[in-house]
Design an enzyme around this catalytic site. Sequence first.
Site, PDB file in Angstrom:
ATOM      1  N   GLU A 101       0.776  -1.300   0.113  1.00 50.72           N
ATOM      2  CA  GLU A 101       0.112  -0.109  -0.039  1.00 50.72           C
ATOM      3  C   GLU A 101       0.983   1.174  -0.055  1.00 50.72           C
ATOM      4  O   GLU A 101       1.994   1.285   0.880  1.00 50.72           O
ATOM      5  CB  GLU A 101      -0.995   0.051   1.317  1.00 50.72           C
ATOM      6  CG  GLU A 101      -1.735   1.267   1.461  1.00 50.72           C
ATOM      7  CD  GLU A 101      -2.490   1.198   2.993  1.00 50.72           C
ATOM      8  OE1 GLU A 101      -3.100   1.945   3.018  1.00 50.72           O
ATOM      9  OE2 GLU A 101      -1.711   0.602   3.649  1.00 50.72           O
ATOM     10  N   LYS A 105      -9.695   2.519  -2.584  1.00 48.37           N
ATOM     11  CA  LYS A 105     -10.163   1.774  -1.374  1.00 48.37           C
ATOM     12  C   LYS A 105     -11.714   2.128  -0.857  1.00 48.37           C
ATOM     13  O   LYS A 105     -11.887   3.305  -0.890  1.00 48.37           O
ATOM     14  CB  LYS A 105      -9.193   2.154  -0.369  1.00 48.37           C
ATOM     15  CG  LYS A 105      -9.456   1.572   1.207  1.00 48.37           C
ATOM     16  CD  LYS A 105      -8.241   2.001   2.020  1.00 48.37           C
ATOM     17  CE  LYS A 105      -8.299   1.534   3.465  1.00 48.37           C
ATOM     18  NZ  LYS A 105      -7.183   1.836   4.464  1.00 48.37           N
ATOM     19  N   CYS A 118      -5.353  -2.604   3.193  1.00 48.72           N
ATOM     20  CA  CYS A 118      -4.900  -2.472   4.524  1.00 48.72           C
ATOM     21  C   CYS A 118      -6.212  -2.818   5.263  1.00 48.72           C
ATOM     22  O   CYS A 118      -6.606  -4.039   5.387  1.00 48.72           O
ATOM     23  CB  CYS A 118      -4.611  -0.995   4.822  1.00 48.72           C
ATOM     24  SG  CYS A 118      -4.064  -0.720   6.483  1.00 48.72           S
TER      25      CYS A 118
END
Length: 542
Positions: free
Chosen positions: A287, A351, A407
């Site tokens: 990430e 995301k 994440c």
Amino acid sequence: MGQTIPPFSFPSRRAGALFFALAFIGILHPLSFPPFDLGWLAWLVLIPLHMIIHDLPPRRALFYGWLAGTIAFAGTVTWVITAMHQFGQVPFIVSALLMLLLAAYLGLYMGIYGWGYAKFQRTCPNLLWLGAPALWVALEFVRTYALSGFPWALLGYSQYQWLAVIQFADVTGVYGVSFLLVMGNVALTSLLLWIYAKTRGLPLPGPWVSVAGFGCALSLVLAYGAWRMQEQANLDASARTLSIGLVQANIDQAVKWNEAYRDETLRRYTLLSQQAGKNTDLLIWPEAATPFLFEREPAYQSQVLDIAKDTHSSLLFGSPTLRFQQDGRPYLYNSAFLVTAEGRVSDRYDKRHLVPFGEYIPLRSILFFLDKLVVGIGDFKSGQGVMTMQVPTVPPDSGPRFGVAICFEVIFPDLVRRMAQEGANFLVTITNDAWFGDSAAPYQHFGMVVFRAVENHLAFARSANTGISGFIAPDGLILSQTSIFSEQAVMGLVPLRSSSPTFYTQFGDVFSWGCVIMAGILFTWCRFTTPLSTRKPRSSPI
């Protein structure tokens, strides 16, 4: 309904016994999770709570349950202090207080569980072995979504290494494992109380229904687990595989966005990408791997594209994406870019589930005085659109599809399930766990990925900036993992989907909703049922 459990009295030093029980919970709970990995303690962790709230009125049980939960979670999420103090520049005392505030919030769920446990015990004790686990799961399910959701350290995650126990998560999700653990705690508590009553010469029916019920449930789970693991092994043996290289560059968070360190960062990624193996089907960086905005820095962008071309591999990496609102205000996406072996950007995923107080400030009009934990330009926005990508191949559109959980997203079962439902043949998660420092969080975070693999029968590849990176098989077996704070390149073969979508992939949290309904029915029963015991409750030990 039979005889009720007689009043249970602590030894004469009741306050001391209560303190010991609460301290015991505070020790057992964190030890059940990584990095300690004493998962067997989770089968005992609620027994001290059950003992101290036995025969208490529900309101008092609520308080003791909340106190026990606060102590338990304070020992499990201490990493919050590291993240906020070391990297968020929040004073240590303030960080500690905020961690305790989070623990107190999480403890509230255990408090409500204690309240419900006491309710069920007073009105329908013969159903306690089903009602208590259903209530626990209902509360974990609520915690997954309430206030944007924080399903960290759900009780079932403690069993990530016990593969035979967790295989039925492909039907129930991680919540089913939590259900089984609580059922075991209730059955063992009933057995201990019965033994105690026997030693005191008190009449008490044997806890054979709860013990037998738990024994049957555990036997079925283990039998299914053994069969499922063998079945998956047979499928994986004949499945197509994909060669994947993982890069763990171990870039210190303190210099990650330092412009003077950009060249060193790219040098490290170049070297590790070559070590991960040329001509792999897919190279994966963590990430926010690029120390710059990939779309906005042509010179550095070309260096990244050259790495893909030089290794003859497709490249997946994280980088922020900058966009502007109509009024000119900037905002960011936390993105994953996919680049072909020819050096062309072929896809991007933004995301969906952002980290509150990290990537955005919830209720900003009220909490305007809070600084974000993440240093960046403007606020991050949630992505939209398709949730899967396709590995670039020749001919085009023939490569396997995969989902990328960035994440925090990987701890949400339903979000990953939707990626599998879109037709993913394997799954990827990229993360920057440098924020957690040298704490339990990187290990806890990694352990949760095991359940996402089992729930969907899909292999996982995980690339983390400072670790833990690795590969996980569709049955949850950890094929390889790196150590944290190490600079490593890892290569592995990932089996592609070789079975039809699981029940969980297709239908989601049916089991959890069933627990919500069951708990609601039992509370309704309690509301209109006179307590079986009219004895005066024992007094508080404090």
